[in-house]
Design an enzyme around this catalytic site. Sequence first.
Site, short mmCIF file in Angstrom:
data_model
loop_
_atom_site.label_atom_id
_atom_site.label_comp_id
_atom_site.label_asym_id
_atom_site.label_seq_id
_atom_site.Cartn_x
_atom_site.Cartn_y
_atom_site.Cartn_z
CB SER A 55 -0.29 3.77 4.13
OG SER A 55 -1.51 4.17 3.59
CG HIS A 87 -1.25 -1.09 6.48
ND1 HIS A 87 -0.15 -0.67 5.76
CD2 HIS A 87 -2.33 -0.64 5.82
CE1 HIS A 87 -0.56 0.02 4.71
NE2 HIS A 87 -1.88 0.05 4.72
CG HIS A 107 2.83 8.13 2.91
ND1 HIS A 107 3.20 9.27 2.24
CD2 HIS A 107 1.60 7.81 2.46
CE1 HIS A 107 2.23 9.61 1.41
NE2 HIS A 107 1.25 8.74 1.52
CB CYS A 146 -0.88 -0.04 1.25
SG CYS A 146 -1.92 1.38 1.50
CB CYS A 177 -5.50 -1.45 3.83
SG CYS A 177 -5.19 0.33 3.66
C1 CXF Z 1 -2.84 3.66 6.95
C2 CXF Z 1 -2.92 4.76 7.92
C3 CXF Z 1 -1.78 4.75 8.88
C4 CXF Z 1 -1.57 3.44 9.52
C5 CXF Z 1 -1.54 2.31 8.58
C6 CXF Z 1 -2.60 2.33 7.55
N1 CXF Z 1 -4.01 3.68 6.17
C7 CXF Z 1 -4.15 3.14 4.96
O1 CXF Z 1 -3.33 2.80 4.18
ZN ZN Z 2 -3.07 0.90 3.33
#
Ligand code: CXF
Ligand code: ZN
Length: 359
Positions: free
Chosen positions: A40, A59, A43, A38, A159
């Site tokens: 995220s 996650h 990031h 993902c 997710c």
């Molecule tokens: C994220 C937001 C921060 C924690 C892990 C998941 N959301 C979606 O990708």
């Molecule tokens: Zn995610």
Amino acid sequence: MKAAVLNAPQTPLSIEELTLDKPGPTEAVIRVIAAGVCHSDLHFIEGTYPTRHPAVLGHEVAGVVSEVGSAVTNVSPGDRVIIGFVQPCGHCADCDSGRPNLCSQGAPRRESPGLMRDGEAVTQMANVGGFAEYVITYASGLVKVADDISLEIAALVGCSVMTGYGAVVNTAGVTPGSTVAVIGAGGVGLNIIQAAALAGAEKVIAVDMVEHKLTTARDFGATDVIDAGDGDPVAKLQELTGGGVDFAFEAIGLKVTAEQAYQMAKRGGTAVVVGMVPPMDKIEVSGMIWLEEKTLKGSFYGGARFHRDMPNILNLYRQGKLNLDGLVTRRYKLEEINEAFDALKNGEVTRSVLAIGIE
Ligand code: CXF
Ligand code: ZN
């Protein structure tokens, strides 16, 4: 067990041997079958969002429960589960008011780390850390999955699907006949698009800079597309809709696109920020918000009520109303995880899934 470890921001993940603790009374250990890759996670790799190191990211995960703590009653060894990245306490004011995604209490703190590397604690992203052969986490975040659903699909529900579908159904409450814009046609954006189409939106306008993503957006129910690489997307949207949309969603995680979403909402409309805009950025909106009666909202985990929404989503998938098979465009081994992130960065894939275990 093997896991992909992030040792510092902006470095490749490395496959290392870690040890798992025994589950505490309210915890479970899950053998990971599939984990989605993902934005995220990216990031945290890139350092746009902070994390402690070493860390195991991941996650969007599903697997099979292998061990449970003495007080766990919702799952048993052998159960196939989605591993939620929020573990609601079940009794705080937020959980009580039907917003477990915002649970303010969270799971109880462990006395010792769940994951270790040579005596050193290893952080698990969102108490999950799914880029690993096993996850130790709180059982309250686990949602059982029926035998007819593949765990690869179940992982995505953990997710991107929940986040996108929930932003439409729970956060925005898209109504039949409404007009919708979605900025970013990636894993989350496509789920916003298909959920909005399913909710009966009259127009679903996908906005992206990558041509093949716009083509895929149409397959997922977009009625119109705007190439954001070719002129001002807000002006184009205004022209297409004659003044903006009822609901505009931001699914990238940038200040500029969050502001565009706000500008794309018509008078009385709603803009929903789903993407992870960097924490220090400010989203600026017109001072005329009062006159225009616009709403700017955030959406975290699609406002999920996990035990209701995730089974609902899987039902819609069974009925052929949500296309989840079409989201997975590549599969990788855990050892190939850095290639999977490169492909994500380059905009090559809708969703890559790491096939970590065999059921
Ligand atoms: C994220 C937001 C921060 C924690 C892990 C998941 N959301 C979606 O990708
Ligand atoms: Zn995610």
